[in-house]
Design a protein around this motif. Structure first.
Motif, PDB file in Angstrom:
ATOM      1  N   ILE A 207      58.831  34.469  33.517  1.00 38.48           N
ATOM      2  CA  ILE A 207      58.629  33.221  32.763  1.00 38.48           C
ATOM      3  C   ILE A 207      59.781  32.249  33.015  1.00 38.48           C
ATOM      4  N   LYS A 208      60.989  32.741  33.169  1.00 36.30           N
ATOM      5  CA  LYS A 208      62.123  31.860  33.496  1.00 36.30           C
ATOM      6  C   LYS A 208      61.844  31.100  34.789  1.00 36.30           C
ATOM      7  N   ASP A 209      61.291  31.808  35.792  1.00 35.46           N
ATOM      8  CA  ASP A 209      60.929  31.146  37.054  1.00 35.46           C
ATOM      9  C   ASP A 209      59.808  30.127  36.844  1.00 35.46           C
ATOM     10  N   MET A 210      58.814  30.493  36.047  1.00 30.41           N
ATOM     11  CA  MET A 210      57.684  29.588  35.793  1.00 30.41           C
ATOM     12  C   MET A 210      58.151  28.304  35.100  1.00 30.41           C
ATOM     13  N   LYS A 211      59.128  28.411  34.221  1.00 32.17           N
ATOM     14  CA  LYS A 211      59.675  27.221  33.542  1.00 32.17           C
ATOM     15  C   LYS A 211      60.270  26.247  34.547  1.00 32.17           C
ATOM     16  N   GLN A 212      60.876  26.766  35.601  1.00 34.84           N
ATOM     17  CA  GLN A 212      61.483  25.911  36.627  1.00 34.84           C
ATOM     18  C   GLN A 212      60.434  25.313  37.558  1.00 34.84           C
ATOM     19  N   MET A 213      59.417  26.115  37.902  1.00 31.78           N
ATOM     20  CA  MET A 213      58.441  25.672  38.899  1.00 31.78           C
ATOM     21  C   MET A 213      57.334  24.801  38.326  1.00 31.78           C
ATOM     22  N   LYS A 214      56.920  25.075  37.109  1.00 35.12           N
ATOM     23  CA  LYS A 214      55.889  24.285  36.411  1.00 35.12           C
ATOM     24  C   LYS A 214      54.625  24.085  37.239  1.00 35.12           C
ATOM     25  N   PHE A 215      54.153  25.157  37.865  1.00 30.18           N
ATOM     26  CA  PHE A 215      52.904  25.099  38.635  1.00 30.18           C
ATOM     27  C   PHE A 215      51.735  24.798  37.703  1.00 30.18           C
ATOM     28  N   LYS A 216      50.700  24.209  38.285  1.00 27.06           N
ATOM     29  CA  LYS A 216      49.447  23.951  37.567  1.00 27.06           C
ATOM     30  C   LYS A 216      48.329  24.673  38.319  1.00 27.06           C
ATOM     31  N   TYR A 217      47.434  25.280  37.565  1.00 27.50           N
ATOM     32  CA  TYR A 217      46.395  26.139  38.129  1.00 27.50           C
ATOM     33  C   TYR A 217      45.010  25.569  37.852  1.00 27.50           C
ATOM     34  N   LYS A 218      44.186  25.528  38.904  1.00 30.98           N
ATOM     35  CA  LYS A 218      42.787  25.136  38.752  1.00 30.98           C
ATOM     36  C   LYS A 218      41.944  26.321  39.212  1.00 30.98           C
ATOM     37  N   ILE A 219      41.328  26.999  38.258  1.00 31.63           N
ATOM     38  CA  ILE A 219      40.544  28.189  38.558  1.00 31.63           C
ATOM     39  C   ILE A 219      39.235  27.784  39.232  1.00 31.63           C
ATOM     40  N   GLN A 220      38.981  28.373  40.404  1.00 35.48           N
ATOM     41  CA  GLN A 220      37.731  28.160  41.123  1.00 35.48           C
ATOM     42  C   GLN A 220      36.704  29.239  40.770  1.00 35.48           C
ATOM     43  N   LYS A 221      37.194  30.484  40.609  1.00 36.44           N
ATOM     44  CA  LYS A 221      36.308  31.610  40.312  1.00 36.44           C
ATOM     45  C   LYS A 221      37.110  32.714  39.631  1.00 36.44           C
ATOM     46  N   LEU A 222      36.485  33.389  38.675  1.00 38.29           N
ATOM     47  CA  LEU A 222      37.094  34.507  37.974  1.00 38.29           C
ATOM     48  C   LEU A 222      36.170  35.717  38.109  1.00 38.29           C
ATOM     49  N   PHE A 223      36.738  36.831  38.530  1.00 40.22           N
ATOM     50  CA  PHE A 223      35.993  38.084  38.666  1.00 40.22           C
ATOM     51  C   PHE A 223      36.659  39.134  37.780  1.00 40.22           C
ATOM     52  N   THR A 224      35.870  40.008  37.166  1.00 39.57           N
ATOM     53  CA  THR A 224      36.442  41.095  36.389  1.00 39.57           C
ATOM     54  C   THR A 224      35.803  42.418  36.786  1.00 39.57           C
ATOM     55  N   ALA A 225      36.595  43.469  36.700  1.00 38.99           N
ATOM     56  CA  ALA A 225      36.131  44.841  36.904  1.00 38.99           C
ATOM     57  C   ALA A 225      36.983  45.718  35.986  1.00 38.99           C
ATOM     58  N   ASN A 226      36.386  46.151  34.895  1.00 35.54           N
ATOM     59  CA  ASN A 226      37.106  46.932  33.892  1.00 35.54           C
ATOM     60  C   ASN A 226      38.320  46.145  33.395  1.00 35.54           C
ATOM     61  N   GLU A 227      39.513  46.661  33.635  1.00 37.04           N
ATOM     62  CA  GLU A 227      40.729  45.993  33.155  1.00 37.04           C
ATOM     63  C   GLU A 227      41.381  45.122  34.234  1.00 37.04           C
ATOM     64  N   ASP A 228      40.719  44.945  35.352  1.00 39.16           N
ATOM     65  CA  ASP A 228      41.237  44.101  36.429  1.00 39.16           C
ATOM     66  C   ASP A 228      40.566  42.742  36.371  1.00 39.16           C
ATOM     67  N   VAL A 229      41.363  41.700  36.565  1.00 46.90           N
ATOM     68  CA  VAL A 229      40.854  40.336  36.598  1.00 46.90           C
ATOM     69  C   VAL A 229      41.373  39.704  37.887  1.00 46.90           C
ATOM     70  N   CYS A 230      40.485  39.079  38.637  1.00 51.40           N
ATOM     71  CA  CYS A 230      40.860  38.427  39.881  1.00 51.40           C
ATOM     72  C   CYS A 230      40.504  36.946  39.771  1.00 51.40           C
ATOM     73  N   LEU A 231      41.472  36.102  40.048  1.00 50.95           N
ATOM     74  CA  LEU A 231      41.258  34.658  40.044  1.00 50.95           C
ATOM     75  C   LEU A 231      41.408  34.114  41.449  1.00 50.95           C
ATOM     76  N   TRP A 232      40.479  33.252  41.804  1.00 51.56           N
ATOM     77  CA  TRP A 232      40.589  32.437  43.017  1.00 51.56           C
ATOM     78  C   TRP A 232      40.923  31.056  42.495  1.00 51.56           C
ATOM     79  N   TYR A 233      42.117  30.537  42.836  1.00 50.91           N
ATOM     80  CA  TYR A 233      42.533  29.279  42.240  1.00 50.91           C
ATOM     81  C   TYR A 233      43.362  28.437  43.183  1.00 50.91           C
ATOM     82  N   ASP A 234      43.411  27.149  42.854  1.00 51.34           N
ATOM     83  CA  ASP A 234      44.308  26.220  43.537  1.00 51.34           C
ATOM     84  C   ASP A 234      45.550  26.111  42.674  1.00 51.34           C
ATOM     85  N   ILE A 235      46.708  26.259  43.317  1.00 51.95           N
ATOM     86  CA  ILE A 235      47.978  26.164  42.596  1.00 51.95           C
ATOM     87  C   ILE A 235      48.681  24.898  43.065  1.00 51.95           C
TER      88      ILE A 235
END
Length: 113
Positions: free
Chosen positions: A48-76
């Motif tokens: 989170i310390k790194d994220m505070k410095q980078m301040k990336f923004k995420y646009k989710i294109q697709k979300l997939f789930t399988a049990n407890e796994d989540v996969c995102l295809w996104y533009d950062i």
């Protein structure tokens, strides 16, 4: 039945986009592990310390789930560059335990020349 594993992941992305880093950290297990193309991090607070410095923004294109796994295809949006990436989130007990991100780093490396 809706897969609840994606809930902390979607909430986490929303908090990062809002730059609400304290709330984003609450989505992560304290022993969270990150592995990416350009490095890795151990521990939620360090990540989170790194994220505070980078301040990336995420646009989710697709979300997939399988049990407890989540996969995102996104533009950062990284500020000067936007890259398309795939993030594999592992969730347990309502917290994100780990994240592995893959993307083509060449546009970022070309920028450093």
């Amino acid at each position: 039945m809706e897969n609840t594993a994606n809930n902390p992941v979607k909430q986490f992305i929303q908090y990062l986009n809002e730059e609400n880093f304290d709330k984003a950290e609450t989505c992560l297990d304290p022993e969270f592990k990150f592995k990416g193309v350009m490095g890795s991090r151990e521990n939620a607070a360090v990540y989170i310390k790194d994220m505070k410095q980078m301040k990336f923004k995420y646009k989710i294109q697709k979300l997939f789930t399988a049990n407890e796994d989540v996969c995102l295809w996104y533009d950062i949006d990284m500020g000067e560059k936007t890259i398309t990436a795939c993030g594999w989130y592992r969730v347990a007990d309502g917290k994100i335990k780990s994240l592995e991100v893959l993307f083509d780093p060449r546009p970022l490396l070309d920028h450093q020349k």
